[in-house]
Motif scaffolding. Structure first.
Motif, PDB file in Angstrom:
ATOM      1  N   VAL A   4       2.194   4.100  -0.246  1.00  0.00           N
ATOM      2  CA  VAL A   4       1.510   4.622  -1.430  1.00  0.00           C
ATOM      3  C   VAL A   4       0.107   5.100  -1.062  1.00  0.00           C
ATOM      4  O   VAL A   4      -0.409   6.065  -1.645  1.00  0.00           O
ATOM      5  CB  VAL A   4       1.485   3.570  -2.563  1.00  0.00           C
ATOM      6  N   GLY A   5      -0.508   4.473  -0.064  1.00  0.00           N
ATOM      7  CA  GLY A   5      -1.801   4.948   0.418  1.00  0.00           C
ATOM      8  C   GLY A   5      -1.722   6.360   0.963  1.00  0.00           C
ATOM      9  O   GLY A   5      -2.618   7.183   0.747  1.00  0.00           O
TER      10      GLY A   5
ATOM     11  N   PHE B 286     -13.448  -0.638  -4.367  1.00  0.00           N
ATOM     12  CA  PHE B 286     -12.984  -2.020  -4.460  1.00  0.00           C
ATOM     13  C   PHE B 286     -11.663  -2.247  -3.732  1.00  0.00           C
ATOM     14  O   PHE B 286     -11.375  -3.373  -3.327  1.00  0.00           O
ATOM     15  CB  PHE B 286     -12.820  -2.427  -5.928  1.00  0.00           C
ATOM     16  N   ASP B 287     -10.864  -1.207  -3.605  1.00  0.00           N
ATOM     17  CA  ASP B 287      -9.534  -1.353  -2.987  1.00  0.00           C
ATOM     18  C   ASP B 287      -9.642  -1.136  -1.480  1.00  0.00           C
ATOM     19  O   ASP B 287      -9.535  -0.011  -0.998  1.00  0.00           O
ATOM     20  CB  ASP B 287      -8.562  -0.366  -3.622  1.00  0.00           C
TER      21      ASP B 287
ATOM     22  N   ALA C  66      -3.965  -2.037   4.888  1.00  0.00           N
ATOM     23  CA  ALA C  66      -2.776  -1.175   4.896  1.00  0.00           C
ATOM     24  C   ALA C  66      -2.967   0.005   3.957  1.00  0.00           C
ATOM     25  O   ALA C  66      -2.714   1.164   4.329  1.00  0.00           O
ATOM     26  CB  ALA C  66      -1.541  -1.980   4.493  1.00  0.00           C
ATOM     27  N   PHE C  67      -3.416  -0.261   2.740  1.00  0.00           N
ATOM     28  CA  PHE C  67      -3.600   0.803   1.750  1.00  0.00           C
ATOM     29  C   PHE C  67      -4.775   1.700   2.118  1.00  0.00           C
ATOM     30  O   PHE C  67      -4.645   2.923   2.236  1.00  0.00           O
ATOM     31  CB  PHE C  67      -3.816   0.188   0.365  1.00  0.00           C
ATOM     32  N   ALA C  68      -5.951   1.093   2.310  1.00  0.00           N
ATOM     33  CA  ALA C  68      -7.152   1.883   2.579  1.00  0.00           C
ATOM     34  C   ALA C  68      -7.035   2.642   3.896  1.00  0.00           C
ATOM     35  O   ALA C  68      -7.490   3.801   4.001  1.00  0.00           O
ATOM     36  CB  ALA C  68      -8.381   0.974   2.595  1.00  0.00           C
TER      37      ALA C  68
ATOM     38  N   ALA D 258      -6.665   7.774   6.710  1.00  0.00           N
ATOM     39  CA  ALA D 258      -6.012   8.563   7.753  1.00  0.00           C
ATOM     40  C   ALA D 258      -5.412   9.846   7.176  1.00  0.00           C
ATOM     41  O   ALA D 258      -5.515  10.924   7.782  1.00  0.00           O
ATOM     42  CB  ALA D 258      -4.940   7.734   8.439  1.00  0.00           C
ATOM     43  N   THR D 259      -4.788   9.750   6.009  1.00  0.00           N
ATOM     44  CA  THR D 259      -4.159  10.921   5.396  1.00  0.00           C
ATOM     45  C   THR D 259      -5.208  11.899   4.895  1.00  0.00           C
ATOM     46  O   THR D 259      -5.053  13.122   5.044  1.00  0.00           O
ATOM     47  CB  THR D 259      -3.241  10.486   4.244  1.00  0.00           C
TER      48      THR D 259
END
Length: 297
Positions: free
Chosen positions: A104-105, A227-228, A232-234, A239-240
């Protein structure tokens, strides 16, 4: 508003957005009452124009109707859009495993990258349905901090803490002086305003464009990762984003944190308004105390 077939939509603090259902069709109705009215009579048409600008490039609702406020009758402005399916990312993200958080990131990073690559000629605020731009108030980040202290929560800070904030703001401004390009900025791009398909983890909706303006390509990245910060997500978002933004520099996260100081200061100054403002106040205090833009409370 239930008696009129309108139900408030959860997630925001304005209380001006409603879900309408009629003949089996669902639409979203934004009523420009107190908060919306403060933006001026052109606000519904500005929001409609922004949605029209990005539709086809980003997943946004279709504009079905837009009306200015009526000074004669006192009727507020109105924006009606299609209903966009999906689950709010702030509700979905905590329950995902590491692989899904990274997936989802990446989806969110694509959205950020597309926004950052929508160039605009000059920074400023949109003033009408033609998206004419009014220049931003003069001054830099230090001036912004100083302007937000009188009469706000920042006025209660000890002198040493406030001086630390000014030093951080000055260092952040030196970083931001290197940002030369202007693009479309959502300016409230947090998980609450992102809808995601829980099966595919693709972004299905980017909502609430009321703060959209022409600004820096790193602003939305800083907002999203305020805040997030789950690795894994950040990490996948960053990177994207870097992959999709042609001129993303090596220090893009430093720039994003610097740009986000504007929002943190504005929120922290209003710390009693809502839980997000209170959390921003704690985060800003940690940054001021440590001198580190990446500090966490």
């Amino acid at each position: 508003m239930d008696g009129y077939g309108l139900r408030p939509l959860a997630g925001g603090h304005s209380g001006e957005t409603f879900l309408a259902e009629a003949a089996g069709e669902r639409t979203v109705v934004r009523i420009y009452a107190e908060r919306g009215r403060a933006r001026g009579p052109e606000a519904p048409h500005v929001d409609a124009a922004v949605l029209g600008l990005v539709r086809g490039l980003l997943p946004v609702p279709e504009v079905l109707d837009v009306r200015r406020p009526d000074a004669t009758t006192g009727a507020p402005g109105l924006l009606v859009t299609s209903f966009v399916p999906g689950e709010r990312l702030d509700l979905l993200l905590p329950g995902l495993d590491e692989t899904s958080r990274a997936a989802v990131g990446r989806s969110v990073g694509v959205v950020l990258g597309r926004l950052a690559m929508m160039p605009l000629p000059r920074p400023g605020l949109f003033v009408d349905g033609d998206l004419r731009v009014e220049p931003l108030p003069a001054g830099d980040l230090v001036d912004f901090v100083e302007a937000h202290r009188p009469g706000s929560a920042l006025e209660q800070w000890a002198d040493a803490a406030y001086d630390g904030l000014l030093q951080v703001a000055d260092a952040a401004q030196q970083l931001l002086d290197a940002v030369r390009r202007t693009c479309l900025v959502h300016s409230d791009l947090n998980p609450k305003n992102l809808l995601v398909d829980p099966r595919t983890l693709a972004v299905t909706g980017v909502l609430d464009w009321e703060f959209a303006h022409a600004g820096m390509p790193v602003t939305d990245l800083g907002n999203l990762l305020r805040f997030d910060r789950d690795p894994a997500f950040a990490g996948a978002v960053l990177a994207t984003y870097t992959e999709h933004v042609a001129d993303a520099p090596d220090d893009v996260l430093d720039l994003a944190r610097a740009a986000d100081l504007y929002a943190l200061v504005d929120l922290a100054a209003r710390r009693t308004d809502n839980p997000v403002a209170e959390r921003a106040h704690r985060r800003l205090a940690a940054i001021a105390a440590s001198g580190d833009l990446h500090a966490e409370d």
